[in-house]
Design a protein around this motif. Structure first.
Motif, PDB file in Angstrom:
ATOM      1  N   GLU A  26     -12.135  -0.138 -14.662  1.00  0.00           N
ATOM      2  CA  GLU A  26     -12.865  -1.113 -15.468  1.00  0.00           C
ATOM      3  C   GLU A  26     -12.160  -1.315 -16.807  1.00  0.00           C
ATOM      4  OE1 GLU A  26     -15.644  -2.832 -14.507  1.00  0.00           O
ATOM      5  OE2 GLU A  26     -15.257  -1.918 -12.561  1.00  0.00           O
ATOM      6  N   SER A  27     -12.440  -2.424 -17.458  1.00  0.00           N
ATOM      7  CA  SER A  27     -11.881  -2.626 -18.792  1.00  0.00           C
ATOM      8  C   SER A  27     -12.602  -1.689 -19.758  1.00  0.00           C
ATOM      9  CB  SER A  27     -12.032  -4.082 -19.226  1.00  0.00           C
ATOM     10  OG  SER A  27     -13.385  -4.431 -19.298  1.00  0.00           O
ATOM     11  N   LEU A  28     -11.947  -1.415 -20.869  1.00  0.00           N
ATOM     12  CA  LEU A  28     -12.496  -0.504 -21.868  1.00  0.00           C
ATOM     13  C   LEU A  28     -12.530  -1.211 -23.199  1.00  0.00           C
ATOM     14  CD1 LEU A  28     -13.197   2.477 -22.860  1.00  0.00           C
ATOM     15  CD2 LEU A  28     -10.768   2.599 -23.421  1.00  0.00           C
ATOM     16  N   SER A  29     -13.655  -1.157 -23.886  1.00  0.00           N
ATOM     17  CA  SER A  29     -13.752  -1.629 -25.266  1.00  0.00           C
ATOM     18  C   SER A  29     -13.827  -0.404 -26.156  1.00  0.00           C
ATOM     19  CB  SER A  29     -14.995  -2.491 -25.469  1.00  0.00           C
ATOM     20  OG  SER A  29     -14.860  -3.697 -24.765  1.00  0.00           O
ATOM     21  N   PHE A  30     -13.050  -0.430 -27.243  1.00  0.00           N
ATOM     22  CA  PHE A  30     -13.030   0.712 -28.143  1.00  0.00           C
ATOM     23  C   PHE A  30     -12.955   0.224 -29.582  1.00  0.00           C
ATOM     24  CE2 PHE A  30      -8.677  -0.303 -27.204  1.00  0.00           C
ATOM     25  CZ  PHE A  30      -7.997  -0.106 -28.394  1.00  0.00           C
ATOM     26  N   PHE A  31     -13.407   1.067 -30.504  1.00  0.00           N
ATOM     27  CA  PHE A  31     -13.376   0.720 -31.919  1.00  0.00           C
ATOM     28  C   PHE A  31     -12.022   1.049 -32.510  1.00  0.00           C
ATOM     29  CE2 PHE A  31     -17.930   1.126 -31.204  1.00  0.00           C
ATOM     30  CZ  PHE A  31     -18.344  -0.083 -31.744  1.00  0.00           C
ATOM     31  N   ASN A  32     -11.644   0.318 -33.522  1.00  0.00           N
ATOM     32  CA  ASN A  32     -10.360   0.478 -34.184  1.00  0.00           C
ATOM     33  C   ASN A  32     -10.472   1.565 -35.251  1.00  0.00           C
ATOM     34  OD1 ASN A  32      -7.724  -0.005 -34.677  1.00  0.00           O
ATOM     35  ND2 ASN A  32      -8.002  -2.013 -35.601  1.00  0.00           N
ATOM     36  N   ASN A  33     -10.743   2.786 -34.798  1.00  0.00           N
ATOM     37  CA  ASN A  33     -10.796   3.947 -35.683  1.00  0.00           C
ATOM     38  C   ASN A  33     -10.346   5.155 -34.872  1.00  0.00           C
ATOM     39  OD1 ASN A  33     -13.023   4.804 -34.128  1.00  0.00           O
ATOM     40  ND2 ASN A  33     -14.473   3.885 -35.546  1.00  0.00           N
ATOM     41  N   GLU A  34     -10.342   6.324 -35.489  1.00  0.00           N
ATOM     42  CA  GLU A  34      -9.809   7.508 -34.814  1.00  0.00           C
ATOM     43  C   GLU A  34     -10.592   7.848 -33.547  1.00  0.00           C
ATOM     44  OE1 GLU A  34      -8.023  11.875 -35.856  1.00  0.00           O
ATOM     45  OE2 GLU A  34      -9.142  10.784 -37.386  1.00  0.00           O
ATOM     46  N   ASP A  35     -11.897   7.727 -33.583  1.00  0.00           N
ATOM     47  CA  ASP A  35     -12.704   7.995 -32.389  1.00  0.00           C
ATOM     48  C   ASP A  35     -12.388   7.003 -31.273  1.00  0.00           C
ATOM     49  OD1 ASP A  35     -13.941  10.123 -33.645  1.00  0.00           O
ATOM     50  OD2 ASP A  35     -15.656   8.920 -34.303  1.00  0.00           O
ATOM     51  N   GLY A  36     -12.225   5.735 -31.638  1.00  0.00           N
ATOM     52  CA  GLY A  36     -11.887   4.714 -30.645  1.00  0.00           C
ATOM     53  C   GLY A  36     -10.520   4.950 -30.033  1.00  0.00           C
ATOM     54  N   PHE A  37      -9.543   5.327 -30.867  1.00  0.00           N
ATOM     55  CA  PHE A  37      -8.201   5.599 -30.357  1.00  0.00           C
ATOM     56  C   PHE A  37      -8.213   6.814 -29.434  1.00  0.00           C
ATOM     57  CE2 PHE A  37      -5.928   3.553 -34.245  1.00  0.00           C
ATOM     58  CZ  PHE A  37      -6.401   2.314 -33.864  1.00  0.00           C
TER      59      PHE A  37
END
Length: 147
Positions: A26-37
């Motif tokens: 599946e596609s993944l959406s993540f935040f542009n911060n250390e947790d997202g990375f």
């Protein structure tokens, strides 16, 4: 270097595509911060293991400066990152589905397809000292005096 200092885009989406053009997972959406990375890194490792692959190339659309933090973070974690031209992403998306609608998930699929076909540029990494020198030169010299 502070990876997240330059982040302006708050979130991004990624899509995994194998070299033969098959979509995986599946596609993944993540935040542009250390947790997202970290979430992105875990997602990549999980797919590498599940499909018995040894490496992955991460494609980043060259919009604003949010890509700088992600590319540096990926480089420090031993992943290859490449850049794709946003105008080419737009044209390829329009050619793909013949609509003007735009979303991060659609863009992620188009970027994965462009990388599979070789439409990308390698990121040239520089040392932190060189980046600081470049920034200090730009702040000392007004834009009108640049060649």
């Amino acid at each position: 270097m502070d990876y997240f200092r330059l982040c302006k885009k708050t979130s991004a989406s990624v899509r995994w595509k194998y070299t033969k053009g098959q979509k995986f997972g599946e596609s993944l959406s993540f935040f542009n911060n250390e947790d997202g990375f970290s979430c992105l890194l875990h997602w990549i490792h999980k797919l590498l293991v599940s499909f018995q692959l040894s490496e992955a190339i991460v494609g980043i659309e060259l919009i604003g400066d949010y890509w700088l933090a992600l590319s540096r973070w990926l480089f420090d974690h031993k992943f290859q990152a490449v850049l794709v031209n946003p105008q080419l992403v737009k044209k390829n998306k329009e050619n793909r589905d013949n609509t003007r609608s735009k979303s991060d998930v659609k863009d992620a699929l188009v970027i994965a397809d462009m990388i599979k076909n070789g439409y990308y540029s390698w990121i040239r990494t520089t040392t932190e000292e060189f980046v600081e020198l470049r920034v200090s030169c730009l702040t000392v010299m007004p834009s009108s005096s640049v060649w």
